[in-house]
Write a protein that holds these residues in place. Structure first.
Motif, short mmCIF file in Angstrom:
data_model
loop_
_atom_site.label_atom_id
_atom_site.label_comp_id
_atom_site.label_asym_id
_atom_site.label_seq_id
_atom_site.Cartn_x
_atom_site.Cartn_y
_atom_site.Cartn_z
N LEU A 75 33.69 -15.90 -19.31
CA LEU A 75 32.39 -15.39 -19.76
C LEU A 75 31.92 -14.34 -18.76
N ARG A 76 31.22 -13.33 -19.27
CA ARG A 76 30.69 -12.28 -18.40
C ARG A 76 29.19 -12.20 -18.57
N LEU A 77 28.48 -12.06 -17.44
CA LEU A 77 27.02 -12.01 -17.53
C LEU A 77 26.54 -10.71 -18.16
N THR A 78 27.10 -9.62 -17.74
CA THR A 78 26.71 -8.32 -18.30
C THR A 78 27.92 -7.42 -18.23
N VAL A 79 27.78 -6.25 -18.80
CA VAL A 79 28.87 -5.29 -18.65
C VAL A 79 28.75 -4.56 -17.31
N GLY A 80 27.50 -4.49 -16.81
CA GLY A 80 27.27 -3.75 -15.58
C GLY A 80 27.29 -4.64 -14.35
N ASP A 81 26.26 -4.54 -13.56
CA ASP A 81 26.18 -5.26 -12.30
C ASP A 81 25.82 -6.73 -12.54
N GLU A 82 26.79 -7.60 -12.30
CA GLU A 82 26.61 -9.03 -12.58
C GLU A 82 25.51 -9.66 -11.72
N ALA A 83 25.44 -9.22 -10.47
CA ALA A 83 24.52 -9.87 -9.54
C ALA A 83 23.06 -9.62 -9.92
N GLN A 84 22.82 -8.52 -10.63
CA GLN A 84 21.44 -8.22 -10.99
C GLN A 84 20.97 -8.99 -12.21
N ALA A 85 21.89 -9.37 -13.08
CA ALA A 85 21.52 -10.06 -14.31
C ALA A 85 20.82 -11.38 -14.01
N VAL A 86 21.37 -12.14 -13.05
CA VAL A 86 20.72 -13.37 -12.62
C VAL A 86 20.71 -13.35 -11.09
N PRO A 87 19.62 -12.88 -10.49
CA PRO A 87 19.58 -12.79 -9.03
C PRO A 87 19.45 -14.17 -8.37
N VAL A 88 19.77 -14.20 -7.11
CA VAL A 88 19.66 -15.44 -6.33
C VAL A 88 18.61 -15.23 -5.27
N PHE A 187 16.00 -20.96 -16.01
CA PHE A 187 16.65 -20.31 -17.15
C PHE A 187 15.73 -19.38 -17.94
N ARG A 188 14.42 -19.55 -17.82
CA ARG A 188 13.54 -18.65 -18.58
C ARG A 188 13.26 -17.36 -17.83
N VAL A 189 13.59 -17.33 -16.54
CA VAL A 189 13.21 -16.14 -15.75
C VAL A 189 14.16 -14.95 -15.98
N PRO A 190 15.48 -15.01 -15.91
CA PRO A 190 16.30 -16.03 -15.28
C PRO A 190 16.57 -15.69 -13.82
N HIS A 224 25.53 -22.86 -14.40
CA HIS A 224 24.46 -22.93 -15.41
C HIS A 224 24.22 -21.54 -15.99
N ALA A 225 24.09 -20.55 -15.11
CA ALA A 225 23.77 -19.19 -15.56
C ALA A 225 24.88 -18.63 -16.44
N TYR A 226 26.13 -18.82 -16.04
CA TYR A 226 27.24 -18.26 -16.82
C TYR A 226 27.40 -18.98 -18.15
N THR A 227 27.32 -20.32 -18.16
CA THR A 227 27.49 -21.02 -19.43
C THR A 227 26.34 -20.68 -20.38
N HIS A 228 25.15 -20.38 -19.84
CA HIS A 228 24.01 -20.03 -20.68
C HIS A 228 24.07 -18.57 -21.15
N LEU A 229 24.08 -17.65 -20.20
CA LEU A 229 23.92 -16.23 -20.55
C LEU A 229 25.23 -15.45 -20.61
N GLY A 230 26.32 -16.08 -20.16
CA GLY A 230 27.60 -15.37 -20.16
C GLY A 230 28.04 -15.03 -21.58
N ARG A 231 28.57 -13.83 -21.73
CA ARG A 231 29.02 -13.40 -23.06
C ARG A 231 30.49 -13.71 -23.24
N ASP A 232 30.82 -14.28 -24.41
CA ASP A 232 32.22 -14.57 -24.68
C ASP A 232 32.88 -13.34 -25.28
N ILE A 233 34.09 -13.52 -25.75
CA ILE A 233 34.88 -12.41 -26.26
C ILE A 233 34.23 -11.76 -27.48
#
Ligand SMILES: [Zn+2]
Length: 358
Positions: A75-88, A187-190, A224-233
């Motif tokens: 699963l991929r969070l975004t096509v662009g910068d992954e770290a920005q999609a769900v920051p820590v 998860f609502r922020v995220p 949690h973040a990847y299983t929730h927001l990660g995009r499949d094929i």
């Protein structure tokens, strides 16, 4: 949004469910409470620099862990910068459920944070007793030495102190909280938050390094973040309502499953991570152990769980019993596919909708 059962992972009572339907980013907690200030001071004395360790570790491992997560979940969070999609964010303070448990240990904080030292004193005095005669032969005659009964008294004192900790069963009670408290995926922020004080306290209590524990917690929350927001094929994600409405066993089980897999992959680079994962798991109960029933050490375990997860997401499955059935079904299918592939040697593996990974 439909009514959520209290056993749902994202039930409104959970501290990480804040942000509400408005999606307004939750602000960092206000001024620290007196209890939080006291713990922060004690932690700094017992484990100097632990806050920086958590911060440094997350910065060093964030990208690496996301790479592993992408590989394992496909699963991929975004096509662009992954770290920005769900920051820590590394945050101070304690989540509510943790604070409620820990305030019951009033007066034993210092002991809890220094458990390993007391254990060392117990083992050390026993060592000196067991080797008293041979060791004393090497000590100068005019040196001041303890009599054996003094060493026995030290050993007994340490045992008494450890008994106090055992009686309050601190570690089990803290880790027994059925909610993520070392870190959390809002998860609502995220956003992922790592509670450096909680990580420091638990690392001391489990006698594992704060660095290793930070990696375990970050991996769990990233799962949690990847299983929730990660995009499949097919570019699909887990619908937020269905994700939040899922049983704790499904959501925590998936996070724990991927944490275990990735800590194993990290073994050559960071052996402490798997040790910390196991030390934590030993004290955990309920949903945090749900994944142990899914697949054993089978070779295709990762594939079985991944296909079941994709099905769970696309069908908005929320009951853990249904998820368990999906695991069983996919286990049979994966096993059923193994034989023909072997027999045909060059035959293409059966296509179940998942991209085959080498
Ligand atoms: Zn979790």
């Amino acid at each position: 949004m439909s009514e959520m059962a209290p056993a749902s992972w994202g039930h409104a009572s959970r501290h990480y469910a804040e942000g509400g339907v408005t999606g307004i980013p939750a602000k960092a907690a206000g001024a620290p409470s007196p209890m939080e200030r006291r713990w922060a001071e004690l932690l700094e004395k017992a484990t100097p620099g632990v806050r920086d360790t958590v911060e440094r570790t997350y910065k060093q491992w964030n990208g690496i862990l996301r790479d592993y997560m992408r590989t394992e979940t496909a699963l991929r969070l975004t096509v662009g910068d992954e770290a920005q999609a769900v920051p820590v964010r590394v945050v101070a303070g304690m989540p509510r459920p943790f604070a409620q448990v820990i305030e019951q240990f009033d007066g034993l904080e210092w002991l809890l944070l220094n458990r390993a030292r007391v254990e060392d004193a117990q083992r050390g005095s026993r060592f000196m007793l067991d080797n008293y005669g041979s060791l004393l032969g090497e000590v100068p005659d005019d040196a001041e030495v303890a009599e054996p009964e003094h060493l026995i008294a030290v050993e007994n004192t340490a045992a008494e102190l450890l008994k106090l900790l055992e009686k309050i069963d601190a570690v089990k009670r803290i880790i027994g909280i059925e909610e993520d408290v070392l870190g959390a995926y809002f998860f609502r922020v995220p956003e992922i938050r790592l509670y450096w004080m909680v990580i420091g306290i638990i690392a001391s209590a489990l006698d594992v390094s704060p660095e290793a524990l930070t990696i375990v917690v970050l991996t769990h929350e990233l799962a949690h973040a990847y299983t929730h927001l990660g995009r499949d094929i097919d570019n699909e994600q887990w619908d937020t309502g269905a994700f939040a409405g899922s049983d704790l066993d499904i959501v925590e089980g998936l996070a724990q499953f991927y944490t275990n897999v990735i800590c194993q992959r990290l073994e050559p680079r960071m052996p402490g991570a798997l040790r910390a994962y196991k030390a934590l798991l030993e004290k955990q109960s309920g949903s945090y152990r749900a994944h142990l029933d899914w697949v054993g050490g089978e070779e295709r375990g990762g594939e079985i769980v991944r296909v079941a997860m994709i099905e769970c997401r696309s069908q908005r499955m929320t009951e853990s019993a249904k998820f368990g059935q999906a695991i069983d079904r996919h286990r049979k299918q994966v096993k059923g596919r193994e034989k023909p592939v072997k027999a045909q040697a060059t035959g293409a593996p059966g296509n179940s909708g998942m991209s085959g990974s080498a």
